[in-house]
Design an enzyme around this catalytic site. Sequence first.
Site, PDB file in Angstrom:
ATOM      1  N   GLU A   1       0.830  -1.216   0.000  1.00  0.00           N
ATOM      2  CA  GLU A   1       0.000   0.000   0.000  1.00  0.00           C
ATOM      3  C   GLU A   1       0.864   1.265   0.000  1.00  0.00           C
ATOM      4  O   GLU A   1       0.530   2.254  -0.637  1.00  0.00           O
ATOM      5  CB  GLU A   1      -0.962  -0.017   1.191  1.00  0.00           C
ATOM      6  CG  GLU A   1      -2.000  -1.124   1.031  1.00  0.00           C
ATOM      7  CD  GLU A   1      -2.963  -1.195   2.196  1.00  0.00           C
ATOM      8  OE1 GLU A   1      -2.505  -1.556   3.301  1.00  0.00           O
ATOM      9  OE2 GLU A   1      -4.152  -0.875   2.015  1.00  0.00           O
ATOM     10  N   GLU A  18      -4.532  -9.492   2.833  1.00  0.00           N
ATOM     11  CA  GLU A  18      -5.424  -9.239   3.980  1.00  0.00           C
ATOM     12  C   GLU A  18      -6.617 -10.183   4.049  1.00  0.00           C
ATOM     13  O   GLU A  18      -7.030 -10.605   5.121  1.00  0.00           O
ATOM     14  CB  GLU A  18      -5.927  -7.789   3.939  1.00  0.00           C
ATOM     15  CG  GLU A  18      -4.938  -6.769   4.476  1.00  0.00           C
ATOM     16  CD  GLU A  18      -3.898  -6.332   3.448  1.00  0.00           C
ATOM     17  OE1 GLU A  18      -3.811  -6.958   2.368  1.00  0.00           O
ATOM     18  OE2 GLU A  18      -3.176  -5.365   3.749  1.00  0.00           O
TER      19      GLU A  18
END
Length: 718
Positions: free
Chosen positions: A118, A140
């Site tokens: 990210e 995730e």
Amino acid sequence: MTTTIRYDRGADGIVTLTLDDPDQSANTMNRAYAASMSAVLDRLEAEREELTGVIVTSAKPTFFAGGDLPEMIRATRADAPALAELLGTIKRDLRRLETLGRPVVAAVNGSALGGGLEIALACHHRIALDAPDSRLGLPEVTLGLLPGAGGVTRTVRMLGLAGALTTVLLTGRRMRPADALATGIVDEVVATPTEMLDHARAWIAANPHPTQPWDRPDYRMPGGTPASRSLAAQLPAFPATLRKQLKGARLPAPEAILAAAVEGAQVDLETALTVETRHLIGLLTGQVAKNMIGAFFFDLKAVNGGAARPSGVDVPPVRRVAVLGAGMMGAGIAYACASAGLDVVVRDVSPEAAGRAREHAERLLARRVRKGRATEADARAVLARITTTDQVDALAGCDAVIEAVFEDPALKQAVFAEVLPVLAPGALIASNTSTLPITGLATGVDRPADFIGMHFFSPVDRMPLLEIVVGEQTGDAALARAFDLGRRIGKTPIVVNDGRGFFTSRVIGRFIDEAVGMVAEGVPAASVEQAALQAGYPTGPLALADEVSLTLIQRIRRQFEAASEEYLPLPAHRLVDELVDAYDRPGRAGGRGFYSYDDGTRGRLWPGLIDLATDAGRAVPFTDLQERMLFAEALDALRCLDEGVLRTETDANIGSIFGIGFPAWTGGVIRYVRQYAGGPAGFAARATELAERYGDRFTPPADLVDRLAARPAEPAVA
Ligand code: NAI
């Protein structure tokens, strides 16, 4: 607070930001990171006029790990506002970075998973070093979470809604640098760290004023936004496809990811980031993410880290392995050992039979070469380590033997007697039996302290679990050697004590018995399969029973019957006997079992099942169908703890998920009991209810609640 990011400005006006948390071996998105990043952005903005660009890299072997899991697993609803604020800060600073007005390049020197990727996505250009262990992705979803530091928002804008969902977000795939390049989440892959930094500098020089694609006036989302007619027409299929992929299981993380991606694609970037935060907080404060973080991060780390290995036992590593039997398991074990760099000698009854181990390895290696995962030279090197033979003498000098002949105690003892004299002195003696007690098998050898169970799972090249079984006389040195060997070949080794079926084969038996029992009672077979899939089991129990083979299930039960005084006849046993003996439906290998198999593919459930039921069409609430299976396994796992077959809850949780397909969302079979609504007391109350309706086998252990309270949930979260 500790600074986790070093700021170095060179004479060329390029600032290198080095991610390097001094308190941890890997960088994570903890509070110290958030504070450091805010300070860095203040300084970058203040010095902007003197800067030519920014390189973000790391001083750790990995680039950056993910979120701060110890903090996440503790999050409660009361923490929601503070978490929202923290995520807001992290996202605001990444946004400041990508709108700095200077080129920002991520020099991804190692794995960038979750939060690490990210950060890189908020840079204008991403260069990945082709390090052997490096993996990039947003995993995730595999922890019951969603990428909440802009990962959903930016991948959707980069790859389009369908692309981001299918290639990155919903699979959670950890990609090698080359795959990451093909997917489009990195722009370049380079061979050396120097090249990485040189390319970063060159890109900065060539792109003095970059902006992110989504900040350009002419930006169009690839594939269109949900407002565009073409995508709008496809949208209704998204949830349906997801349900199909999940086989009907209702899992909060994939659903939240889908929602965050679709909702976020319809609004501006800032709003999309807020939508993403809200969905993440929903997951973080829910139970499933805690279950999954507990199992897939903390438990797994404890198990692979050697929690069950006797400490301080220094043993010589195994170098040359004898494998007895070149069947499905022996061939798989031989391939696993050779792939890890060990020499392997496989013995079977004839050269042809033994040769199947080599053919198996050739097939798997050819596939790896085809997929670009190995070179021809790698493949040749692995094959060169495998010798196949029908001669006992060829096993001379092996310092471990793993037996995988037919599941017959007399045969196993005979092959051990034959080969032990030629092995290296003190060689580790292991059996891959899936059910036979190790203590009994060990009576046939003169060194029972060196004898141990190493129970692999099929197919060995894909199943990560190894169940190590400690017999009454097994010594610590044998356990340590078996554990080290398991780790060496990349397996996750749980350690259990002896007993018929140990932990995994015994507990999966309860699952199959309960499911088959429901069919015997008269519950439609299709409902039983659906109930299991929707509960999160990867395979329906009847399909699984066919796969294992009904004949084998029958044989194992008869062995148990003969060996045990406490044998209880169950309705399932009658049904299996009828299918095998009266209707010649032995399972998949025989072409028919619960299902029909035409040309080897699974077809329909056999309609004749209903005629074998005692109470055809019996209505059982759907939740009861699911919980009868889940509870049957959980209650038996609790008994395994009580009887000492299981040494730890951690091993139970990992073994149940990785070995026998217990639903991953539960975080494992004992965590399922702990996390049940109302805790262990709620579980016990529900078990009592099931016992009243369906039989005594559901009666919970008398002092279940106190006993679980007395055992701290393991392992401690750091
Ligand atoms: P298999 O039937 O595919 O292979 C057994 C092999 O042993 C055959 O190639 C046979 O020729 C060979 N063999 C027989 N007598 C021999 C002897 N005297 N010397 C050398 N080789 C001999 O069986 P599979 O499925 O590979 O199972 C082997 C063992 O692994 C069994 O104990 C089974 O319970 C256990 N196991 C099986 C699993 C499975 O999913 N199939 C999973 C875990 C364990």
